[in-house]
Design a protein around this motif. Structure first.
Motif, mmCIF file in Angstrom:
data_model
loop_
_atom_site.group_PDB
_atom_site.id
_atom_site.type_symbol
_atom_site.label_atom_id
_atom_site.label_comp_id
_atom_site.label_asym_id
_atom_site.label_seq_id
_atom_site.Cartn_x
_atom_site.Cartn_y
_atom_site.Cartn_z
ATOM 1 N N GLU A 1 0.803 -1.228 0.000
ATOM 2 C CA GLU A 1 0.000 0.000 0.000
ATOM 3 C C GLU A 1 0.836 1.278 0.000
ATOM 4 O OE1 GLU A 1 -2.802 -0.201 3.169
ATOM 5 O OE2 GLU A 1 -3.958 -1.840 2.241
ATOM 6 N N GLY B 1 2.135 4.227 -6.220
ATOM 7 C CA GLY B 1 0.704 4.007 -6.012
ATOM 8 C C GLY B 1 0.399 2.534 -5.815
ATOM 9 N N THR B 2 -0.743 2.254 -5.217
ATOM 10 C CA THR B 2 -1.117 0.876 -4.889
ATOM 11 C C THR B 2 -1.617 0.139 -6.124
ATOM 12 O OG1 THR B 2 -1.766 1.616 -2.683
ATOM 13 C CG2 THR B 2 -2.536 -0.546 -3.378
#
Length: 471
Positions: free
Chosen positions: A162, A167-168
């Motif tokens: 995360e 970014g996830t």
């Protein structure tokens, strides 16, 4: 996702028991771009301090999956693990086991044994993914996915990291499952048991793509399939005979009939996707069986049976070998196919037991120099054994090619590299040291409702971060 090889096998012990391929748990300092170039990944930049010293500056926004920051000591530790695991690595990347040091917390120094301008691209390989020095039972890297669980000799389950700097990742869970048999992989895809299947047989690709529930993804790779011709074993030590063999072969037919149109007819031994390949500049021999028969007649060939060596693991190679044997018979050349198991194939090949050997070569990193050295240098992997024993080799054309390869290794620009390596490609084609066959395309099968596969020429580097499934 169904993989063709066990993602947990013993070979990956130094990565905590998971494959560094496909999974994106670990990241190297250098990335391989879609056009087989280099760009920064965990490093922000690198500098050649002198001819044999490289300094790499590390990104400051990188954390491991346990929250610790990336440090130069972690990089040194990761390279030390690889050196301990594989004795061939120093010769491959040109760095001895004590040649990686931390200058400070954010700078790593590499000392090469000789000038090697392609060094940054060489360490873009997945083997050089960086891991945390204090990893316990669960592998800890810096990539977009982290390990959730492992079933030994079965599967790996990943979840998004995360706090990843980019970014996830989209998929909430990603499992890599080992399904060794290619037909079983196809069946599990068709039944909907897996979302994606790797290494779909090309003969099954059309049916999968035509079905409403499934589709395929293909990508040209830096891998070439070819016939290595033994220059030092009678009767293929005759150049006119070798040229005759080339005139007999129809590369387009192999791609269309054996590979189901998935691939590119080859003119040379290096895939056209590699920046210094000279595919467009190389001549084509034919096919022209009349010309092949004329050259056979002019050569010193007197009816001997040529041996064609193949790896039993590669089903397409058996079919290709049978087609080749028919073309040779049509050209008045006798041949027989010898199939050996994967464990003994390379030793049989490098011992020079066959006249013709079906092989394929590709790169898993941006720097592809080791391909041309392994194939055609007298001290390259394929030729070293016989060259050291008796001054011969397999398909190394001589000292002038050795010199050109060495010049290419030292070249600092792609233009210079292309000049030297291009001459090597021209010579091996002209002298019939190889019979080019195809440039490979890999095939992934997927469910039609799955999207977001970010393709890459190196299939090990395909990105899954954007995967999604429509319900």
């Amino acid at each position: 996702m169904a993989l063709a090889q066990d993602p947990t096998r013993e070979k990956w012990d130094i990565y905590g028991g998971i494959t560094p391929y496909y999974t994106h748990v670990f990241e190297p300092l250098v990335d391989t771009t879609d056009d087989m170039g280099t760009e920064p990944l965990l490093a922000t930049e690198w500098e050649a301090v002198d001819e044999t010293t490289w300094d790499f500056s590390l990104r400051e926004d990188v954390t491991f999956h346990n929250g610790d920051p990336l440090t130069a000591n972690a990089v040194v530790h990761s390279f030390d693990l690889v050196f301990e695991q594989w004795s061939y690595v120093p010769g491959w990347i040109g760095v001895e086991s004590d040649g990686v040091t931390a200058v400070d917390d954010s700078t790593v120094r590499f000392q090469t044994t000789e000038p090697f301008p392609a060094f940054p691209g060489t360490i873009s390989h997945n083997y050089f993914g960086i891991q945390h020095p204090d990893t316990g039972e669960t592998p800890v890297g810096t990539g977009p996915f982290q390990v959730e669980s492992t079933e030994e000799e079965q599967s790996i389950t990943l979840t998004p990291y995360e706090d990843y700097r980019g970014g996830t990742a989209t998929p909430t869970e990603l499992t890599f499952e080992w399904i060794k048999d290619s037909n079983t992989r196809v069946q599990t895809l068709q039944k909907g048991s897996v979302d994606i299947a790797q290494k779909i047989p090309k003969s099954r690709a059309t049916a999968i793509d035509d079905a409403s529930e499934t589709a395929i993804e293909t990508q040209l790779t830096p891998q070439a399939g070819l016939v290595a011709v033994n220059l030092y074993k009678s009767p293929t030590d005759d150049e006119q005979l070798r040229q005759a063999l080339n005139w007999a072969v129809d590369q387009s037919q192999i791609v269309e009939s054996v590979l189901n149109g998935i691939g590119k007819p080859a003119r040379g031994p290096i895939s056209s996707i590699i920046p210094w390949a000279v595919h467009d500049d190389l001549p084509t021999y034919g096919p022209d069986r009349n010309q092949a028969r004329e050259l056979v007649e002019k050569s010193g060939y007197s009816g001997e049976t040529l041996s064609i060596l193949i790896n039993s693991e590669n089903t397409d190679d058996r079919t290709i070998a049978e087609i080749l044997s028919g073309w040779l018979e049509d050209s008045n050349v006798a041949s027989e196919i010898r199939q050996v198991d994967p464990a003994s194939f390379y030793d049989t090949f490098s011992s020079g037991e066959a006249n013709l050997t079906l092989v394929s070569f590709g790169s898993n990193s941006a720097a592809c120099d080791y391909l041309i050295r392994a194939m055609f240098h007298s001290e390259g992997n394929d030729n070293r054994k016989l060259h050291e024993q008796n001054g011969t080799g397999i398909y190394n054309p001589g000292t002038e090619v050795d010199r050109l390869i060495e010049q290419g290794y030292q070249a600092e620009t792609q233009a210079e590299k292309r000049e030297h390596y291009g001459e090597v490609q021209q010579r091996v084609v002209d002298t019939g040291a190889v019979i080019p066959l195809y440039y490979n395309e890999y095939v992934f099968g997927r469910q039609s409702n799955v999207s977001g596969i970010d393709g890459h020429p190196v299939d090990n580097m395909v990105d899954w971060s954007g995967l999604s499934r429509k319900q």
